[in-house]
Motif scaffolding. Sequence first.
Motif, mmCIF file in Angstrom:
data_model
loop_
_atom_site.group_PDB
_atom_site.id
_atom_site.type_symbol
_atom_site.label_atom_id
_atom_site.label_comp_id
_atom_site.label_asym_id
_atom_site.label_seq_id
_atom_site.Cartn_x
_atom_site.Cartn_y
_atom_site.Cartn_z
ATOM 1 N N ARG A 103 38.913 65.608 11.486
ATOM 2 C CA ARG A 103 40.173 66.010 10.873
ATOM 3 C C ARG A 103 40.708 64.839 10.054
ATOM 4 N NH1 ARG A 103 44.017 68.285 15.146
ATOM 5 N NH2 ARG A 103 45.070 69.052 13.305
ATOM 6 N N PRO A 143 37.492 67.991 15.001
ATOM 7 C CA PRO A 143 37.970 69.315 14.564
ATOM 8 C C PRO A 143 38.165 70.248 15.762
ATOM 9 C CG PRO A 143 35.984 68.687 13.369
ATOM 10 C CD PRO A 143 36.176 67.682 14.444
ATOM 11 N N ASP A 168 39.978 74.848 12.990
ATOM 12 C CA ASP A 168 39.538 74.057 11.829
ATOM 13 C C ASP A 168 38.105 74.422 11.457
ATOM 14 O OD1 ASP A 168 41.963 72.569 11.990
ATOM 15 O OD2 ASP A 168 41.036 71.183 13.416
ATOM 16 N N SER A 171 40.813 73.057 4.911
ATOM 17 C CA SER A 171 40.752 73.088 6.383
ATOM 18 C C SER A 171 41.281 71.813 7.019
ATOM 19 C CB SER A 171 39.310 73.337 6.842
ATOM 20 O OG SER A 171 38.482 72.243 6.525
#
Length: 166
Positions: free
Chosen positions: A82, A88, A92, A156
Amino acid sequence: MPVPAPIWRRLAAAVYDGLLLLGIWMAALMFDTIVRDLLDVERSWPALRAYLFLIGLAFFGWFWTHGGQTLGMRAWRLQLRRADGSPPRWLDAALRYALMLVCWSVVLTPALLRLPVLARLPHAQAITFVALSISALSLLWMRLDARRRGPQDRLSGTEVVVLPAS
């Protein structure tokens, strides 16, 4: 601070993972065919597309949420994380996977429209031009972005970084 992954390295990992995904999809199709034949059930194309989407999501989602690396990313020492550096989450991963499929669909459209059966479509040349333009703009965007994020990364909230050699 981790180094953003160069585009060529990301593409190499994507080819590796794409071949793995194709193999997994072929096995899933074989399983689907055997089960349908045993149960004498008609094929539902929307259900099959959803099934293959979920198989791909399970593949990428599990790897991305458990260490941030698919097998192709491990081979090229890449890691998905991330924007804040944390691993993630499934949401995500699901968003990134869906966006990744859209991006690859756009990139592969010009090649598919070269097939004789599709080349005869009324707007094949215009669609090819639009797909090539979008692909080129996406690559330029990645090149100009300091963290080399593609559309699926930006939307994302993820990024791909190079891991140090061990």
